[in-house]
Scaffold this motif. Structure first.
Motif, PDB file in Angstrom:
ATOM      1  N   ALA A  58       0.820  -1.210   0.000  1.00  0.00           N
ATOM      2  CA  ALA A  58       0.000   0.000   0.000  1.00  0.00           C
ATOM      3  C   ALA A  58       0.854   1.260   0.000  1.00  0.00           C
ATOM      4  O   ALA A  58       0.329   2.376  -0.014  1.00  0.00           O
ATOM      5  CB  ALA A  58      -0.940   0.004   1.205  1.00  0.00           C
ATOM      6  N   GLY A  59       2.176   1.088   0.042  1.00  0.00           N
ATOM      7  CA  GLY A  59       3.065   2.245   0.026  1.00  0.00           C
ATOM      8  C   GLY A  59       3.234   2.906   1.376  1.00  0.00           C
ATOM      9  O   GLY A  59       3.771   4.017   1.460  1.00  0.00           O
ATOM     10  N   ASP A  60       2.795   2.244   2.448  1.00  0.00           N
ATOM     11  CA  ASP A  60       2.908   2.828   3.785  1.00  0.00           C
ATOM     12  C   ASP A  60       4.134   2.234   4.482  1.00  0.00           C
ATOM     13  O   ASP A  60       4.037   1.351   5.332  1.00  0.00           O
ATOM     14  CB  ASP A  60       1.639   2.529   4.594  1.00  0.00           C
ATOM     15  CG  ASP A  60       1.549   3.373   5.856  1.00  0.00           C
ATOM     16  OD1 ASP A  60       2.579   3.957   6.248  1.00  0.00           O
ATOM     17  OD2 ASP A  60       0.455   3.448   6.450  1.00  0.00           O
ATOM     18  N   ALA A  61       5.307   2.730   4.107  1.00  0.00           N
ATOM     19  CA  ALA A  61       6.551   2.214   4.676  1.00  0.00           C
ATOM     20  C   ALA A  61       6.663   2.533   6.163  1.00  0.00           C
ATOM     21  O   ALA A  61       7.248   1.765   6.927  1.00  0.00           O
ATOM     22  CB  ALA A  61       7.741   2.801   3.925  1.00  0.00           C
ATOM     23  N   ALA A  62       6.097   3.663   6.587  1.00  0.00           N
ATOM     24  CA  ALA A  62       6.184   4.046   7.994  1.00  0.00           C
ATOM     25  C   ALA A  62       5.461   3.037   8.873  1.00  0.00           C
ATOM     26  O   ALA A  62       5.967   2.625   9.923  1.00  0.00           O
ATOM     27  CB  ALA A  62       5.599   5.437   8.191  1.00  0.00           C
ATOM     28  N   ALA A  63       4.250   2.608   8.441  1.00  0.00           N
ATOM     29  CA  ALA A  63       3.490   1.625   9.223  1.00  0.00           C
ATOM     30  C   ALA A  63       4.215   0.288   9.239  1.00  0.00           C
ATOM     31  O   ALA A  63       4.279  -0.384  10.272  1.00  0.00           O
ATOM     32  CB  ALA A  63       2.089   1.452   8.640  1.00  0.00           C
ATOM     33  N   ALA A  64       4.806  -0.089   8.093  1.00  0.00           N
ATOM     34  CA  ALA A  64       5.552  -1.345   8.029  1.00  0.00           C
ATOM     35  C   ALA A  64       6.744  -1.302   8.987  1.00  0.00           C
ATOM     36  O   ALA A  64       7.019  -2.270   9.705  1.00  0.00           O
ATOM     37  CB  ALA A  64       6.030  -1.604   6.608  1.00  0.00           C
ATOM     38  N   ALA A  65       7.453  -0.175   9.005  1.00  0.00           N
ATOM     39  CA  ALA A  65       8.612  -0.037   9.885  1.00  0.00           C
ATOM     40  C   ALA A  65       8.195  -0.083  11.351  1.00  0.00           C
ATOM     41  O   ALA A  65       8.892  -0.668  12.185  1.00  0.00           O
ATOM     42  CB  ALA A  65       9.329   1.277   9.587  1.00  0.00           C
ATOM     43  N   GLU A  66       7.040   0.501  11.642  1.00  0.00           N
ATOM     44  CA  GLU A  66       6.563   0.509  13.027  1.00  0.00           C
ATOM     45  C   GLU A  66       6.244  -0.909  13.483  1.00  0.00           C
ATOM     46  O   GLU A  66       6.597  -1.306  14.597  1.00  0.00           O
ATOM     47  CB  GLU A  66       5.326   1.396  13.147  1.00  0.00           C
ATOM     48  CG  GLU A  66       4.845   1.577  14.573  1.00  0.00           C
ATOM     49  CD  GLU A  66       3.675   2.536  14.670  1.00  0.00           C
ATOM     50  OE1 GLU A  66       3.323   2.903  15.796  1.00  0.00           O
ATOM     51  OE2 GLU A  66       3.119   2.894  13.618  1.00  0.00           O
TER      52      GLU A  66
END
Length: 232
Positions: free
Chosen positions: A171-179
């Motif tokens: 989904a392009g949400d790298a911040a959520a993946a990193a969290e």
């Protein structure tokens, strides 16, 4: 249904619960929900009581979701909650969480999570898995659940977490993946000098464990991608 009737005739007319449960689920999968309810109500009459909390009730909830009738599923849940001997369990909430995710019903999904918390029923892994599949607004909800579970010392199944990470990345949400991967959050696992590329400072044992966990999840994501490619 004919096989159920035949089996019950051979055991003196007593209900064959496992076969009836399978039939109820099959009716839901075939989108024949009225037939599922007929089978369920028939069990009530033959047993002389409602079978709340047991496999027939859980099968009916699953049938409602499989048939795409989420409202009916919540009606069944409310009926069961009105019974004195019914206890809220994960088996009753999980199919409804799946239905909410499939139909994009965020408010009722949040209500189910609240109900689970009040009843002290653990549904975090199931919620994360189903929310990852649904995507959209459910991704942030899934990430919040995963991070809360981590703060409380709960380790979610690797499969559920990797599905969430993969969904966030797609989904392009790298911040959520990193969290979710514990690479970055309110308690940054890396000292600031390391994070900025400096040579000073060393990671603690807890930091190392955090990074090991992140890499373990990343490897699992890669394995899932290879498996998906192999299946294609």
């Amino acid at each position: 249904e004919s096989l159920c009737d035949e089996a019950e005739a051979r055991q003196g007319g007593r209900p064959h619960l496992s076969m009836r449960v399978a039939l109820i689920r099959a009716c839901g999968a075939a989108e024949q929900l009225p037939r599922a309810f007929t089978t369920y109500r028939g069990l009530e009459e033959r047993l002389g009581r409602k079978p709340p909390g047991g496999q027939p009730a859980l099968a009916l909830l699953s049938a409602c979701v499989s048939a795409g009738e989420l409202d009916s599923g919540f009606d069944v849940l409310e009926e069961l909650r009105g019974c004195n001997d019914f206890v809220v369990k994960a088996g009753a909430l999980t199919p409804l969480l799946r239905g909410c995710a499939e139909q994009g019903d965020v408010p009722r999904a949040k209500w189910l999570l609240k109900l689970a918390k009040e009843a002290r029923v653990e549904v975090s892994a199931a919620a994360v898995r189903e929310f990852a599949r649904a995507g959209g607004p459910f991704l942030s909800m899934g990430a919040s659940i995963a991070c809360e579970a981590r703060r409380e010392g709960q380790r979610l199944p690797l499969g559920s977490t990797t599905k969430l990470v993969r969904a966030c990345l797609l989904a392009g949400d790298a911040a959520a993946a990193a969290e979710v991967l514990r690479i970055t959050d309110g308690d940054d696992p890396l000292p600031s000098r390391q994070r900025e590329g400096g040579n000073g400072g060393t990671a603690s044992a807890a930091d190392a464990e955090s990074l090991d966990s992140a890499f373990e999840l990343l490897h699992s994501v890669v394995r899932q991608e290879y498996q998906a490619a192999g299946a294609e």
